[in-house]
Every structure is written in C-alpha cells, then in structure tokens.
Motif scaffolding. Structure first.
Motif, short mmCIF file in Angstrom:
data_model
loop_
_atom_site.label_atom_id
_atom_site.label_comp_id
_atom_site.label_asym_id
_atom_site.label_seq_id
_atom_site.Cartn_x
_atom_site.Cartn_y
_atom_site.Cartn_z
N MET A 1 0.84 -1.20 0.00
CA MET A 1 0.00 0.00 0.00
C MET A 1 0.88 1.25 0.00
N LEU A 2 0.46 2.24 -0.76
CA LEU A 2 1.16 3.52 -0.79
C LEU A 2 0.80 4.33 0.46
N THR A 3 1.81 4.83 1.15
CA THR A 3 1.60 5.62 2.36
C THR A 3 2.30 6.96 2.23
N PRO A 4 1.57 8.07 2.22
CA PRO A 4 2.23 9.38 2.24
C PRO A 4 2.94 9.60 3.57
N VAL A 5 4.15 10.12 3.50
CA VAL A 5 4.92 10.49 4.69
C VAL A 5 5.26 11.97 4.57
N LEU A 6 4.76 12.77 5.49
CA LEU A 6 5.05 14.20 5.49
C LEU A 6 6.13 14.50 6.52
N LEU A 7 7.19 15.14 6.05
CA LEU A 7 8.27 15.57 6.93
C LEU A 7 8.03 17.03 7.27
N SER A 8 7.64 17.28 8.49
CA SER A 8 7.22 18.62 8.91
C SER A 8 8.24 19.21 9.88
N GLY A 9 9.45 19.43 9.37
CA GLY A 9 10.48 20.06 10.19
C GLY A 9 10.60 21.53 9.83
N GLY A 10 11.79 22.10 9.99
CA GLY A 10 12.00 23.50 9.64
C GLY A 10 11.96 24.41 10.84
N VAL A 11 12.72 25.52 10.73
CA VAL A 11 12.84 26.45 11.86
C VAL A 11 12.27 27.82 11.54
N GLY A 12 11.75 28.01 10.34
CA GLY A 12 11.00 29.23 10.07
C GLY A 12 11.82 30.48 9.87
N SER A 13 13.04 30.37 9.30
CA SER A 13 13.90 31.55 9.19
C SER A 13 13.77 32.27 7.85
N ARG A 14 13.48 31.54 6.76
CA ARG A 14 13.56 32.16 5.44
C ARG A 14 12.35 33.00 5.09
N LEU A 15 11.21 32.77 5.76
CA LEU A 15 10.02 33.59 5.52
C LEU A 15 9.65 34.40 6.75
N TRP A 16 10.66 34.77 7.53
CA TRP A 16 10.45 35.69 8.63
C TRP A 16 10.01 37.03 8.04
N PRO A 17 9.11 37.78 8.68
CA PRO A 17 8.61 37.64 10.04
C PRO A 17 7.29 36.87 10.17
N VAL A 18 6.69 36.41 9.05
CA VAL A 18 5.45 35.64 9.16
C VAL A 18 5.74 34.26 9.72
N SER A 19 6.82 33.64 9.26
CA SER A 19 7.22 32.34 9.76
C SER A 19 8.21 32.52 10.91
N ARG A 20 7.97 31.80 12.01
CA ARG A 20 8.85 31.86 13.18
C ARG A 20 9.21 30.43 13.60
N GLU A 21 10.19 30.31 14.47
CA GLU A 21 10.63 28.99 14.90
C GLU A 21 9.49 28.19 15.53
N SER A 22 8.64 28.86 16.30
CA SER A 22 7.53 28.17 16.95
C SER A 22 6.34 27.96 16.01
#
Length: 469
Positions: A1-22
């Motif tokens: 069976m095909l299973t999607p695996v989402l890798l949801s890491g990242g620290v939010g630096s490149r789209l600051w200030p909308v994206s933040r580490e938290s």
C-alpha cells in the motif's frame, strides 16, 4: 500500500517575520486558503493511498493534529521527534512505523512546506514511478528547471529507464550562476526537489548499509517508543544519540538503486519571499499584494499586511511584509539574506526570532495586546471542547471578560459559567481553569496584574495535554 509520509520540520527563518521557529511556514496559509501542510495532504487525495504518517517536532504536535482535524483526516501516526536530526533519521522513524503496519509499504515522502500548482502532473509522475519503487528502486523527483537557479541543488540524469525516468547518476550542490546556466543548456540536469518514492523496507536496508549508526539509533528509539492515540514518541535519550544527516547524503548519493523521475508541475520549495512573488498572480505592474495594502506607482514588488494598513508609493522590486510585531523591507533579489536578520535576532535574544504575538497552544491560542511594567492584556481563544490546565500563579492576578462564546470557569472549589459580556476575577494564588464547553470558539480578554507576568509563572496541577508538574 502507498503511504504518504510528510516531513514537517523547519525552523522558520527564510520567511520571517510571518514564519517563526515556533510557527514555521508549513503551518501558514501563504499561497491560498489552506496551510502548506494541508495543501500537501490534499494533493495526495488523488492517489489510492493509506492514511498518512507525519513526522514533526514535539512542540508542533497539536498544530499538526488540529490542521488534520480541519481536513477531517485521521493520520496513521504522528511521530514526534524529540530533537531535529535532519531528514534521514526522520524518514527512518516513519519507515520503521510503516513496516509494522504493512511490510510491503511504499512511502511517498513529501516535505510539508512545498508548493505544487499542477497537481495532476504530480499525481501522474507518482503513478508512473510506483512500479519501479515496488521493484526496489529508490525514486526521487527531479523538477524540470525553468531558470538557471542557484538556490537549488541539482540531479544529473543517467541512462533512461522509461519515458521521463532515468538512472540517478549523481547529485550536484548548489551551483554558481554560470554553472547553473550550463546545466539548463545541457538539458540533463533537474532540480533536486527533496521528494521520494520508495519501499519502506528497501530504504531501511539501504540505510543499514550506508549509515548503520542512524538505523541502529532509530530502531532502538522506536523499540522503546510510547504511543498515545496516534501520537508516537520515540525514546528521547536513545534518539538524541542519532547522527544528523539528510536522505541525500546518507543514502541517495551512495546507493546503486537510485532513479529519478522528471517532474514538470509548477513546483517551488517557497524558500524565500521572492518565490511567493514568482508563483502568485501579479497585477499589470508586476505587483503582488496580500491583506490591507494601498499601492501607487509601484512595480515588481510583493506586499503583505497581517495586521494594519501598508501603503507604498514609487518603489520597485521590493518585498514588504508586515506583522503585528515586526516589518521586513528587502530588495526582492536579496530576500535570501533574511536568515542573517533572524540570526542577529537570536543572538540578541529577541523573542521576535521564535514567537509571534499570537502564540499557539494545544487548546487554542493567545495574543498579547498590551504589555507594561505591572499589567498585561491578552486575547485568548479556546477551541470548542478544549480546556486549559488547572493552574495557579504566584505573582499575578487575572481578570477575564468573555467577548464571544461561553466559558466554564473553575476557581478553587467553585465551577460556574460565564456568557458573553460577563466577567470574573481570579485572585493571586488561586487554583483555576478555563474551558470551552460550547461548539464555537471561546474568546476572552484577560487582564493580568502583578509584580511578574512571565509565562513561566504557572504551576500546573492537572492537564489533559500531559504538561502537569
């Protein structure tokens, strides 16, 4: 069976200030109504696939769960990394989980923060690659370049296996402009997308050959893992010993089983604000704007307002991004350098590097409206059916005013209800709890007063989210 695996890491630096580490970019609605995590999940709905596995940071677990709930999607597992160790260990955790469910499982490995505009082309590429993955090939998706991009790594294609399918000859690091132009001219190079299709057991076997320390640590951590509903927590001490490495370096650059499928689907890793300008619909002067924006005689610019009016006149090639606590102004060709701003903020111990004024919690969120020496005003939103911990404060008292919904309040041995426009007072040192028994979000205004107003002045006695002391 095909299973999607989402890798949801990242620290939010490149789209600051909308994206933040938290609150990094995968949890944000940057290019539409849905967040990037939700868009990634939605594009797999066109495939015949099992429930997804999501690998994420422990801190982000309830944001992931809430965003899946909004899609009415039950995951196979949410694997909570105790520490970030890059993509090779993250995928190992998912593969170990997958083979316990289906030993023949094929994993579609997707970063949770990428954008694809032509979903049908993506689905077709996955379906074309499935037979090869089933035979033991480690498939990676190479994006057809649209420009001599220096911000991406490249894949050199080897001999053909089928239409748009090739042996994987080698990976190439991010080139300079001249080399990137040569790659474009040659036609034998593709952008490295960081997406994969492979049998779970094949990946584990290859990882055992190429990076046995990573596999051993992940096996030990998963063997000692604890499970709570669909949350899976690998043992923190065992996982902490795991080397940090990417899938590319640990396996794909060394394996003899690699292959690449050519993908032309409007892909972007949204690695900078300029990428959002490139993929968005622009006006006649080449501008993109989101939110409350007024422009006059502007060209080739990206404007985004989160909380107030942004007005611009006579500017070109700019990125202007406004949030409640920070404003970014950058040349559109220099936005990759925003990472240096985030580094400087962290060095100065500025909260803007990691937190928004709006902070998300398992039960909802809160937003600081006014902060002064001995008082603070917050807007608190509690999701339907959720409750805060039973807690007390040593240094502050609190006043609560209900502005929307119905609140269930516990204060010492009293439990009572508050409707809209009603209020209550929580004295310093009293045990208390706020809960939302209703079917709509509960919104209150909280006025804190006292000698110390820090978030660490909380003693938790009971907590449905496992945070009690």
């Amino acid at each position: 069976m095909l299973t999607p695996v989402l890798l949801s890491g990242g620290v939010g630096s490149r789209l600051w200030p909308v994206s933040r580490e938290s609150h990094p970019k995968q949890f944000l609605a940057l290019a539409g109504e849905l967040t990037m995590l939700q868009e990634t999940l939605r594009r797999t709905s066109g495939l015949e696939a099992a429930a997804p596995i999501v690998v994420c940071n422990e801190e982000h677990r309830f944001m992931v769960a809430e965003q899946l709930r909004q899609l009415d999607l039950q995951p196979s597992a949410l694997i909570l990394e105790p520490q970030g160790r890059n993509t090779a260990p993250a995928l190992a955790l998912a593969a170990l989980q997958a083979v316990t469910i289906d030993p023949e499982s094929i994993l579609l490995v997707l970063p949770a923060d990428h954008l694809i505009t032509d979903v049908e082309a993506f689905i077709a590429a996955v379906e074309k690659s499935l037979p090869f993955a089933g035979e033991g090939r480690l498939m990676t998706f190479g994006v057809v370049p649209t420009a001599p991009e220096t911000g991406y790594g490249y894949i050199k294609c080897g001999p053909g296996l089928a239409d748009d399918l090739y042996e994987l000859e080698r990976f190439v690091e991010k080139p300079d402009a001249a080399v990137a132009h040569d790659y474009m001219e040659s036609g034998g190079y593709l952008w490295n997308s960081g997406m994969f299709l492979l049998r779970a057991q094949t990946y584990l076997d290859e990882l055992g050959k190429r990076a046995p320390d990573i596999l051993a640590c992940c096996e030990q951590a998963m063997h000692a893992a604890t499970a709570d509903m669909y949350f899976v927590r690998p043992d923190a001490q065992l996982f902490e010993r795991c080397p940090s490495d990417s899938i590319d370096y640990a396996v794909m650059e060394k394996t003899d089983a690699g292959a690449v499928v050519s993908l032309n689907c409007g892909w972007s890793d949204v690695g900078a604000w300029s990428a959002l300008w490139e993929v968005a619909e622009r006006d006649a002067d080449g501008n993109v704007f989101r939110g409350d924006v007024i422009m006059d005689n502007c060209r080739g610019s990206y404007f985004r307002s989160e909380s107030r009016l942004v007005a611009a006149t006579g500017v070109e090639n700019l990125v202007v991004v406004e949030t409640a606590d920070a404003i970014l102004i950058a040349d559109r060709d220099k936005v990759q350098d925003v990472k240096r701003i985030v580094t400087a903020l962290k060095q100065g111990r500025r909260p803007e590097a990691t937190l928004h004024r709006r902070v998300y919690r398992p039960w909802g969120c809160y937003e600081s409206l006014i902060t002064s020496e001995r008082f603070q005003v917050k807007r608190i939103v509690v999701n339907p059916g959720q409750r805060l911990s039973l807690q007390m404060h040593h240094h502050r008292a609190e006043h609560w005013i209900v502005v929307k919904g119905t609140a269930e309040v516990t204060c010492e041995d009293k439990v009572f209800m508050l409707a809209e426009d009603e209020s209550t007072y929580i004295p310093l040192g009293h045990k208390h709890r706020l809960a939302n028994p209703g079917h709509i979000p509960l919104e209150i205004i909280e006025v804190q007063s006292g000698a110390y107003l820090g978030e660490d002045d909380i003693v938790r006695f009971e907590d449905v989210y496992g945070r009690s002391q």
